[in-house]
Design an enzyme around this catalytic site. Structure first.
Site, PDB file in Angstrom:
ATOM      1  N   TRP A 276      -1.176  -6.041  -9.606  1.00 17.94           N
ATOM      2  CA  TRP A 276       0.034  -6.138  -8.781  1.00 17.94           C
ATOM      3  C   TRP A 276      -0.233  -7.200  -7.708  1.00 17.94           C
ATOM      4  CZ3 TRP A 276       4.969  -4.628  -8.919  1.00 17.94           C
ATOM      5  CH2 TRP A 276       5.746  -4.946  -7.794  1.00 17.94           C
TER       6      TRP A 276
ATOM      7  N   MET B 173      -2.482   3.067  -9.040  1.00 15.11           N
ATOM      8  CA  MET B 173      -2.313   2.017  -8.041  1.00 15.11           C
ATOM      9  C   MET B 173      -3.485   2.066  -7.059  1.00 15.11           C
ATOM     10  SD  MET B 173       1.819   1.852  -7.422  1.00 15.11           S
ATOM     11  CE  MET B 173       2.185   3.610  -7.344  1.00 15.11           C
TER      12      MET B 173
ATOM     13  N   GLY C 133      12.198   1.555 -10.126  1.00 12.97           N
ATOM     14  CA  GLY C 133      11.715   2.226  -8.929  1.00 12.97           C
ATOM     15  C   GLY C 133      11.106   1.256  -7.943  1.00 12.97           C
ATOM     16  N   GLY C 134       9.878   1.576  -7.509  1.00 13.40           N
ATOM     17  CA  GLY C 134       9.217   0.775  -6.484  1.00 13.40           C
ATOM     18  C   GLY C 134       9.432   1.370  -5.107  1.00 13.40           C
TER      19      GLY C 134
ATOM     20  N   GLU D 167       8.045   6.454  -6.278  1.00 14.99           N
ATOM     21  CA  GLU D 167       7.095   6.543  -5.183  1.00 14.99           C
ATOM     22  C   GLU D 167       7.638   7.417  -4.050  1.00 14.99           C
ATOM     23  OE1 GLU D 167       5.476   2.748  -3.975  1.00 14.99           O
ATOM     24  OE2 GLU D 167       5.533   1.979  -6.012  1.00 14.99           O
TER      25      GLU D 167
ATOM     26  N   TYR E  10      -4.764   0.611  -4.619  1.00 20.60           N
ATOM     27  CA  TYR E  10      -4.610  -0.251  -3.441  1.00 20.60           C
ATOM     28  C   TYR E  10      -3.746   0.464  -2.411  1.00 20.60           C
ATOM     29  CZ  TYR E  10      -0.957  -1.465  -6.867  1.00 20.60           C
ATOM     30  OH  TYR E  10       0.015  -1.412  -7.845  1.00 20.60           O
ATOM     31  N   ASP E  11      -3.655  -0.132  -1.231  1.00 12.44           N
ATOM     32  CA  ASP E  11      -2.951   0.475  -0.091  1.00 12.44           C
ATOM     33  C   ASP E  11      -3.563   1.819   0.282  1.00 12.44           C
ATOM     34  OD1 ASP E  11      -1.334  -1.718  -0.065  1.00 12.44           O
ATOM     35  OD2 ASP E  11       0.380  -0.751  -1.017  1.00 12.44           O
TER      36      ASP E  11
END
Length: 373
Positions: free
Chosen positions: A339, A191, A85-86, A128, A193-194
């Protein structure tokens, strides 16, 4: 003290970066990780797992060299995981794959064959995100059903099933049946972050809310608290931290606090070549070269930002990662993930040692590598 889980994500495209940014499998130090994750595989038109870069994965070392990391691990306990994925893979084709029982079975069968054939210890699902970016509302339930099928296939053969999930509380509520997916997964990586605003300066990996312009914005602890209240066992949760920063161009170089007005994303880095994104290795070399940077550290939200002229960047350093590790221990979580290791200062160009962020994570989790490099 038993070692906490440490997931080390490796971006396979780092082999194409130039100069000091180039990172290959031979530079990974297995002892710093309990699990190393190869990113990414993808989906083909038939809804089965496939390679996104066959030359790199099969012809030039790739999978073979990655699996061989287990032979270099002094503990003999390293697990080698394949991620699928990603962000670049999008969401819609995963939505299509998960839409029916037959397509889920077909995908799961292909995953198991890949893990056995190439020698991976498990699969990490990085969709995602369910219900987002062209997906369907039913993705939320279908994601759970997909994990059930994968678990049924992988568990008898002792393969690990993990997932990287959004750190955004809003996305979490839309995308996941949190109480149910935790039953199927061995680990889930939040995750963390972001989580930044796009129109003003903000910390992109805040543990708590402090001094933020948008106080309703997600924080790492708010999302993890939601999982815990849903009944997710803490030992399955990994707190994800970034080895990179998010940068902006300030509208006025004199206004530098959180919530300051901006004109856009910061200039791309020398190695990563993405606007608004700077690897920690790019950042620390920048700090070393340009002495005019000023830093502001927040103890409460475990984050730091720096500015020089009109450049403003939010990132994690060794101190903030150690503080987040303390949170993991305090909350009795399973561990942490990074990451990604290829944007740490892996060459030790501007730190006193290689992989300073990854080392700080291990030290914060009360495990210190004895490898001297």
């Amino acid at each position: 003290m038993e070692r906490k889980t440490v997931f080390c994500y490796w971006a396979s495209w780092a082999i194409y970066r130039s100069g000091n940014g180039n990172h290959n499998i031979g530079q990974i130090v297995p002892e710093y990780c309990s699990h190393v994750i190869f990113t990414f595989s993808g989906l083909d038109i038939n809804g089965e797992i496939t390679s996104l870069d066959p030359d790199a994965d099969f012809k030039n070392g790739g999978f073979k060299d990655f699996i061989a990391l287990k032979q270099r691990d002094p503990s003999g306990c390293l697990k080698v995981i394949l991620a699928i994925g990603g962000w670049g893979e999008g969401s819609e084709k995963y939505s299509l794959m998960a839409e029916s029982a037959s397509s889920r079975e077909k995908f799961a069968d292909s995953v198991l064959r890949w893990l056995i054939f190439y020698g991976f210890d498990g699969i990490d699902i990085d969709w995602e995100y369910p219900t987002q970016r062209g997906g369907l509302t039913i993705d939320r339930e279908n994601f759970t059903e997909l994990l059930k099928v994968l678990k049924k296939k992988l568990s008898p053969r002792n393969r690990t099933l993990s997932a990287a999930v959004s750190g955004s509380l809003e996305t979490t509520k839309l995308a996941y049946e949190t109480n149910l997916i935790c039953k199927e997964l061995d680990f889930l990586s939040i995750m963390g972050y972001d989580l930044h605003d796009s129109n003003v300066t903000s910390n992109h990996s805040p543990l708590e809310a402090e001094g933020e312009a948008t106080t309703s914005r997600s924080t790492i602890s708010s999302t993890i608290d939601f999982y815990r209240r849903s009944g997710c066992p803490g030992e399955k949760i990994l707190l994800g931290v970034p080895a990179y920063g998010r940068s902006y161009v300030l509208k006025d170089a004199r206004i530098t606090a959180l919530g300051a007005p901006i004109t856009g994303k910061g200039k791309e880095g020398t190695f990563t070549r993405e606007k608004g994104f700077l690897g920690y290795n790019e950042l620390c070399e920048m700090f070393k070269k340009h002495k005019g940077f000023k830093r502001e550290y927040s103890a409460k939200n475990s984050s730091v930002y720096a500015f020089n002229g009109k450049l403003w960047v939010s990132y994690d350093d060794e101190r903030t990662i150690r503080q987040k590790a303390e949170y993991v221990l305090r909350e009795k979580l399973g561990g942490m993930m990074l990451w990604s290791i290829d944007t740490d200062d892996f060459r030790g160009k501007c730190s006193n040692q290689m992989y300073p962020l990854l080392r700080a994570m291990n030290e914060g989790l009360k495990w210190e590598s004895k490898t001297k490099k």
